[in-house]
Design a protein around this motif. Structure first.
Motif, PDB file in Angstrom:
ATOM      1  N   GLY A  69      -5.003 -74.754  -2.956  1.00 41.50           N
ATOM      2  CA  GLY A  69      -3.945 -75.728  -3.207  1.00 41.50           C
ATOM      3  C   GLY A  69      -2.914 -75.284  -4.216  1.00 41.50           C
ATOM      4  N   ARG A  70      -2.953 -74.005  -4.638  1.00 50.74           N
ATOM      5  CA  ARG A  70      -2.014 -73.506  -5.632  1.00 50.74           C
ATOM      6  C   ARG A  70      -0.679 -73.140  -5.008  1.00 50.74           C
ATOM      7  N   THR A  71       0.371 -73.339  -5.776  1.00 50.33           N
ATOM      8  CA  THR A  71       1.697 -72.893  -5.375  1.00 50.33           C
ATOM      9  C   THR A  71       1.983 -71.531  -6.006  1.00 50.33           C
ATOM     10  N   LYS A  72       3.045 -70.890  -5.534  1.00 59.30           N
ATOM     11  CA  LYS A  72       3.434 -69.605  -6.129  1.00 59.30           C
ATOM     12  C   LYS A  72       3.746 -69.782  -7.609  1.00 59.30           C
ATOM     13  N   ARG A  73       4.403 -70.866  -7.951  1.00 59.29           N
ATOM     14  CA  ARG A  73       4.731 -71.118  -9.355  1.00 59.29           C
ATOM     15  C   ARG A  73       3.470 -71.191 -10.206  1.00 59.29           C
ATOM     16  N   GLU A  74       2.440 -71.834  -9.701  1.00 60.80           N
ATOM     17  CA  GLU A  74       1.192 -71.950 -10.455  1.00 60.80           C
ATOM     18  C   GLU A  74       0.500 -70.593 -10.597  1.00 60.80           C
ATOM     19  N   VAL A  75       0.567 -69.769  -9.563  1.00 59.35           N
ATOM     20  CA  VAL A  75      -0.041 -68.443  -9.638  1.00 59.35           C
ATOM     21  C   VAL A  75       0.699 -67.574 -10.651  1.00 59.35           C
ATOM     22  N   VAL A  76       2.029 -67.571 -10.588  1.00 57.56           N
ATOM     23  CA  VAL A  76       2.814 -66.751 -11.516  1.00 57.56           C
ATOM     24  C   VAL A  76       2.612 -67.222 -12.955  1.00 57.56           C
TER      25      VAL A  76
END
Length: 212
Positions: A69-76
């Motif tokens: 459920g993670r977004t790219k923003r959350e990963v970065v």
């Protein structure tokens, strides 16, 4: 800075800081201020192991989510938090940022984005984290302001920017072919080889050097 096992050791930064102090304190230099300009690739989120825990990539849409459920923003953001919380990274950069308290002249830090740390510039929280760790004045300004791609010093007739502006595989403006090469070729290949029983430790270490 990705994580400490891939970076220059703190002693390199300590020696750099010591050289700056010795230079400034020489009586014949007449140095009235110091500016340390970091011209990109100071951080390298592309080489983070976290990319191999998600299907997301720098070229994913902001609305995409992985299996967790993670977004790219959350990963970065998680990658940058890992980088900034790394004790060795903090020790290394601390030798430079502490110059503000150790020299009798003003010390300024400038941070300009490169291609490997372009993702840092995409989000307010990662921009602020980077500016805080690097000792940039008023880091909170980057909650709304972009990180610069270049800086001009008219008094020296000098221009500072990262070399990716001249590289068709990594030019500014969004995800690039270079991002894919780093994450899914240069970074992934050593990990695939690590699972091959025919690859001994010495050969694997040599393969891992590809990342650098």
């Amino acid at each position: 800075a990705t994580n400490s096992r891939r970076n220059l050791k703190p002693d390199s930064f300590k020696k750099c800081a010591q050289y700056i102090k010795e230079t400034v304190r020489k009586t014949d230099t007449h140095i009235r201020s110091v500016e340390i300009a970091m011209l990109g690739d100071i951080f390298d989120p592309l080489l983070s192991d976290l990319w191999y825990t998600t299907t997301l990539r720098p070229w994913s849409k902001e609305t995409d989510r992985d299996a967790e459920g993670r977004t790219k923003r959350e990963v970065v953001t998680a990658i940058m938090r890992e980088i900034c919380d790394d004790t060795v990274n903090r020790e290394s950069l601390g030798y430079l940022t502490s110059l503000k308290d150790q020299l009798d002249v003003p010390v300024e830090f400038s941070y300009i984005l490169g291609n490997h740390d372009a993702l840092v510039g995409d989000y307010p929280e990662t921009r602020v984290m980077a500016a805080e760790l690097l000792g940039v004045d008023d880091p909170q300004q980057y909650a709304t302001a972009p990180l610069p791609l270049q800086k001009i010093w008219p008094e020296y007739r000098a221009l500072g920017r990262h070399g990716h502006s001249l590289d068709p595989f990594a030019e500014p403006g969004g995800p690039t072919l270079g991002d894919a090469i780093v994450i899914d070729l240069v970074g992934k290949f050593p990990r695939l080889m690590a699972d091959d029983p025919r690859i001994d430790a010495e050969l694997l270490a040599q393969i891992q050097e590809i990342e650098f």
